[in-house]
Design an enzyme around this catalytic site. Sequence first.
Site, short mmCIF file in Angstrom:
data_model
loop_
_atom_site.label_atom_id
_atom_site.label_comp_id
_atom_site.label_asym_id
_atom_site.label_seq_id
_atom_site.Cartn_x
_atom_site.Cartn_y
_atom_site.Cartn_z
N LYS A 66 102.32 20.01 34.13
CA LYS A 66 102.54 21.44 34.33
C LYS A 66 104.02 21.78 34.39
CE LYS A 66 98.22 22.65 36.76
NZ LYS A 66 97.58 21.33 36.88
N HIS B 6 97.51 17.41 39.73
CA HIS B 6 97.36 18.87 39.62
C HIS B 6 98.75 19.49 39.65
CE1 HIS B 6 95.28 22.61 39.66
NE2 HIS B 6 95.70 22.97 40.87
N CYS C 115 90.84 26.96 38.93
CA CYS C 115 91.71 26.02 38.22
C CYS C 115 91.08 24.64 38.02
CB CYS C 115 93.05 25.89 38.95
SG CYS C 115 93.88 27.49 39.11
N PHE D 41 91.21 27.55 43.47
CA PHE D 41 91.01 28.52 44.55
C PHE D 41 89.55 28.45 45.01
CE2 PHE D 41 94.50 31.98 43.78
CZ PHE D 41 95.47 31.04 44.08
N HIS E 32 100.99 26.38 34.23
CA HIS E 32 99.65 26.21 34.77
C HIS E 32 98.66 27.02 33.95
CE1 HIS E 32 96.34 25.57 37.28
NE2 HIS E 32 96.79 25.97 38.46
N GLU F 221 98.63 17.48 47.81
CA GLU F 221 98.16 16.48 46.84
C GLU F 221 98.79 15.12 47.09
OE1 GLU F 221 97.23 15.91 42.08
OE2 GLU F 221 98.59 17.51 42.71
#
Length: 414
Positions: free
Chosen positions: A338, A306, A166, A402, A343, A317
């Site tokens: 998002k 994010h 991502c 990830f 996403h 975050e």
Amino acid sequence: MHQRRVVVTGLGTVTSLGNDVASFWTNITNGVSGVSTIESIDTSDIATKIGAEIKDFDIEAYMPRKDARRMDRSSQLFWVATQQALADAGLSYEEDDPRALRAGVLAGTGIGGVQTIEEEMATMFERGPRRMSPHGIAKIISNMAGGVASIDFHLYGPNSTTVTACAASANAVGDAAEVIRRGAADVMVAGGGEASITRFALGGFSQARAMSTNNDDPEGASRPFDADRDGFVMGEGAAVLILEDYDHAMGRGADVYGEVLGYGMSADGYHITLPRPGGAGAARAMEAALAHAEMAPEDLDYINAHGTSTPANDRTETAAIKLAFEEHAYKVPVSSTKSMTGHLLGAAGAIESVACLLAIKNGVLPPTINYTTPDPDCDLDYVPNETREVGIRTAMTNSFGFGGHNVSLIFGAL
């Protein structure tokens, strides 16, 4: 050695909020959700039945069918966003144009041609390998979005692909800026494309319990930083930025959206899917971007988070922002687009870079929609539910992938 400056002169987007930049910006500043019940695939045996699908998109409106058949949907979306961005920048190259040798591509994707993988595997098992497409392997491999863009738009400079989950398209933008800074190109097409609303991808993420199952309320399912968040919502789309050497752009009288000021990376080194608790890894990426931009924390005006709407990510975050910005963390607005786009996995960093640049250009901060129940672990200013009109000169976007890949980009007004 003189440090070349890098500016953004063109934008292109294809998302669930519209198939061009104007539609995307109108919808995110009006707090419109692009999430709905999935219609493109059968979800009857999958826990998650919602996603941010692109609407009213026909690739044959952009290219002949025979050309479209050589590309996975993710590459098609990147191609269309590239066409838009080049046109927006006022750039085009012919096959024998010497300028094309100084124009390149850096594309990012998380899982590449997953739709083609599904289709080709089904064909092999059901009908045998002799019935598989001769284009199948080329459509699957992750570098092909950039490869086809290079071929079709005559971009003969540096050409590469980032595959950092991502964080992929954020890496693509940052790496492309560095290509220009070191003098290897004058123009770079940078961004990402993803088309992951497939049975394989949706089923896999659902089994990992990473996705929202708020199927009865699709538009309210993506709710970053809200106490009732239950997972991310899959989106699809592409975004492309045209990055250009400042002197090159000024020499041709280009309009400029903003400047790429900072690029920071770090690794969590912790877990294949979970962020490092406490946010130290993500904080280091933000700190590195600030250092690269030669900025103090209080110089930053806005953070596009994010903000995936998963319990662990949003909590981590928030902690990371506090580590990196200390007391300024409570003064800088933070929002997650998002909540509206879903996403976009590997394409997320690029679309959120577009949001940052348009926020700077227009003096408007997009909101975090669906924020109704505060979470004690998430206690910053998330621009809840309503667009905020405020002049800003600097903006950061965060992308975390990830494997522990952390990327932060900073953009500024010229």
